[in-house]
Design an enzyme around this catalytic site. Structure first.
Site, PDB file in Angstrom:
ATOM      1  N   ASP A  18       0.870  -1.194   0.000  1.00 14.80           N
ATOM      2  CA  ASP A  18       0.000   0.000   0.000  1.00 14.80           C
ATOM      3  C   ASP A  18       0.901   1.236   0.000  1.00 14.80           C
ATOM      4  OD1 ASP A  18      -2.447   1.558   0.276  1.00 14.80           O
ATOM      5  OD2 ASP A  18      -1.932   1.859   2.371  1.00 14.80           O
ATOM      6  N   TYR A  50      -1.242   8.307  -2.757  1.00 13.03           N
ATOM      7  CA  TYR A  50      -1.414   7.847  -4.129  1.00 13.03           C
ATOM      8  C   TYR A  50      -2.712   8.418  -4.723  1.00 13.03           C
ATOM      9  CZ  TYR A  50       2.198   4.120  -4.167  1.00 13.03           C
ATOM     10  OH  TYR A  50       3.365   3.398  -4.171  1.00 13.03           O
ATOM     11  N   GLY A  51      -3.681   8.668  -3.833  1.00 13.66           N
ATOM     12  CA  GLY A  51      -5.051   8.945  -4.288  1.00 13.66           C
ATOM     13  C   GLY A  51      -5.216  10.199  -5.114  1.00 13.66           C
ATOM     14  N   ASN A  82      -6.588   0.469  -2.909  1.00 11.72           N
ATOM     15  CA  ASN A  82      -7.650   0.543  -3.921  1.00 11.72           C
ATOM     16  C   ASN A  82      -7.210   1.367  -5.124  1.00 11.72           C
ATOM     17  OD1 ASN A  82     -10.472  -0.493  -2.676  1.00 11.72           O
ATOM     18  ND2 ASN A  82      -9.150   0.283  -1.075  1.00 11.72           N
ATOM     19  N   THR A  83      -6.453   2.446  -4.865  1.00 19.20           N
ATOM     20  CA  THR A  83      -6.038   3.320  -5.962  1.00 19.20           C
ATOM     21  C   THR A  83      -5.116   2.556  -6.917  1.00 19.20           C
ATOM     22  OG1 THR A  83      -6.077   5.081  -4.310  1.00 19.20           O
ATOM     23  CG2 THR A  83      -5.165   5.624  -6.461  1.00 19.20           C
ATOM     24  N   GLU A 159      -3.075   8.564   8.705  1.00 23.03           N
ATOM     25  CA  GLU A 159      -1.612   8.564   8.799  1.00 23.03           C
ATOM     26  C   GLU A 159      -1.137   9.352  10.020  1.00 23.03           C
ATOM     27  OE1 GLU A 159       0.921   7.191   6.903  1.00 23.03           O
ATOM     28  OE2 GLU A 159      -0.485   6.065   5.673  1.00 23.03           O
ATOM     29  N   THR A 192      -8.071   1.554   1.675  1.00 18.36           N
ATOM     30  CA  THR A 192      -7.669   0.702   2.793  1.00 18.36           C
ATOM     31  C   THR A 192      -7.290   1.499   4.039  1.00 18.36           C
ATOM     32  OG1 THR A 192      -5.453   0.578   1.816  1.00 18.36           O
ATOM     33  CG2 THR A 192      -6.951  -1.251   1.377  1.00 18.36           C
TER      34      THR A 192
HETATM   35  N1  DGL Z   1      -4.817   3.236   0.908  1.00 20.13           N
HETATM   36  C1  DGL Z   1      -4.863   3.595  -0.469  1.00 20.13           C
HETATM   37  C2  DGL Z   1      -6.144   3.167  -1.147  1.00 20.13           C
HETATM   38  O1  DGL Z   1      -6.722   2.196  -0.721  1.00 20.13           O
HETATM   39  C3  DGL Z   1      -4.383   4.953  -0.912  1.00 20.13           C
HETATM   40  C4  DGL Z   1      -4.368   6.098   0.010  1.00 20.13           C
HETATM   41  C5  DGL Z   1      -3.525   7.203  -0.605  1.00 20.13           C
HETATM   42  O2  DGL Z   1      -2.308   7.030  -0.648  1.00 20.13           O
HETATM   43  O3  DGL Z   1      -4.110   8.193  -1.103  1.00 20.13           O
HETATM   44  O4  DGL Z   1      -6.563   3.743  -2.121  1.00 20.13           O
END
Ligand code: DGL
Length: 272
Positions: A18, A50-51, A82-83, A159, A192
Site C-alpha cells: 500500500d 497515491y489517491g 484501492n487506488t 496517517e 484501505t
Molecule cells: N490506501 C490507499 C487506497 O486504498 C491509498 C491512500 C492514498 O495514498 O491516497 O486507495
C-alpha cells in the site's frame, strides 16, 4: 517461479503493498486467516498519497513496488491499495509471474451481497475518478444504484493517528452527510486507510447502514488462490516483515496500535 514440487509446502512469502499504513487493515486479516504464512508488508510512505496522483504515476509506482517485492522470492502479491488496484491491477497481472490479487473485486462482491439496492462508496479521488467500484458492482448487479464520494482528508487523518478525534468527526460529517441523506443502505470503505476511521464513520453514518471493507474478503480470496496454486506453507508461525520507504517512527506507532502488538524492526527501503 521455483521448481518446487506442487505437493510440497511453499515457504515463500506473500507480499502486501500500500502507499502507507492503510494496507495494514488487509495485512491484519490475512495474518489472522493464514497464521502459518510468511508476510512482507511494503508501505510506500515516501510517495503517499497515491489517491491524488495520475494513472501513469500510480502505474509506475505500482510496478516499482512489485519489482522490489518480486525480487524477494514471493509467491503472491496483494495490492492492498484501492487506488493502485484501480489503475494498475491488469498491468501487474500481465507483467508478473506470481498471482496478483487486488482489493476492489472482493470489496464490491461483499457490498453487493448485503445491499438492498443503494450503495455508497467512499474512496480516494483516483479510485472515484476511475469509477472502479461502480464498474465492479455493476458487473455483478447492474440494477444497484452507486453513489461515490472522494474523502481525501481521511488518508491524512489515518496517517496522523487522528482517526478518533473531533477533527475526524467533523470531516466525516461533511463527507458522509450527502450519502446518508441520499438513502444509501450500504457504505463501502473503498480505501484501505478508511477502516482505521471505522468508529468515526460508524458514528456519523448511524446504525442503519451496513459498513463493508474489503480486508476480510481479500483475505478469503488470498486463501482460495493459495489452495488453487497448491502453495500453502507448512504449519508453524509465519514470519512478518515490514518495509517502508520513509521514516519509520510514525508507521511503527500506528502499526503497533492497530495490530495490537509491538512492532519489530521496520526496514527502510528505496524503490526505483
Ligand atoms: N490506501 C490507499 C487506497 O486504498 C491509498 C491512500 C492514498 O495514498 O491516497 O486507495
Amino acid at each position: 517461479m521455483t521448481g518446487r514440487p506442487k505437493s510440497e509446502p511453499d515457504s515463500r512469502s506473500i507480499a502486501i503493498f500500500d502507499s502507507g499504513v492503510g494496507g495494514l487493515t488487509v495485512f491484519r486479516e490475512i495474518a489472522r486467516a493464514l497464521p502459518q504464512e510468511s508476510l512482507i508488508y511494503l508501505g510506500d510512505s515516501a510517495r503517499l498519497p497515491y489517491g491524488t496522483k495520475s494513472a501513469q504515476t500510480i502505474e509506475r509506482y505500482a510496478l516499482q513496488a512489485a519489482g522490489h517485492l518480486v525480487a524477494q522470492n514471493i509467491k503472491m502479491l496483494v495490492v492492498a491499495c484501492n487506488t493502485a488496484t484501480a489503475f494498475a491491477l491488469p498491468l501487474l497481472q500481465a507483467r508478473l509471474e506470481v498471482p496478483v490479487i487486488g482489493v476492489i473485486g472482493p470489496g464490491a462482491s461483499a457490498a453487493v451481497a448485503v445491499s438492498r439496492g443503494t450503495i455508497g462508496v467512499i474512496a480516494t479521488e483516483g479510485t472515484v475518478r476511475a469509477g472502479a467500484y461502480r464498474k465492479a458492482i455493476h458487473d455483478i448487479d447492474s440494477s444497484i444504484e452507486v453513489i461515490e464520494q472522494a474523502c481525501p482528508l481521511f488518508v491524512a487523518l489515518a496517517e496522523e493517528g487522528w482517526a478518533n478525534t473531533h477533527v475526524a468527526r467533523e470531516v466525516a460529517e461533511i463527507y458522509l452527510t450527502p450519502l446518508v441523506d441520499a438513502g444509501i443502505d450500504t457504505l463501502v470503505l473503498g480505501c484501505t486507510h478508511y477502516p482505521l476511521l471505522r468508529s468515526t464513520i460508524r458514528h456519523v453514518a448511524g446504525d442503519g447502514i451496513t459498513i463493508v471493507d474489503s480486508a476480510e474478503t481479500t483475505a478469503r480470496a488470498v486463501a482460495a488462490e493459495l489452495t488453487v496454486q497448491k502453495a500453502i506453507a507448512s504449519n508453524g508461525a509465519g514470519a512478518r516483515r515490514f518495509q517502508i520507504t520513509d521514516a519509520s517512527e510514525r508507521f511503527s506507532r500506528i502499526a503497533a496500535e492497530f495490530l495490537e502488538s509491538p512492532m519489530q524492526e521496520v526496514e527502510l527501503v528505496s524503490l526505483g
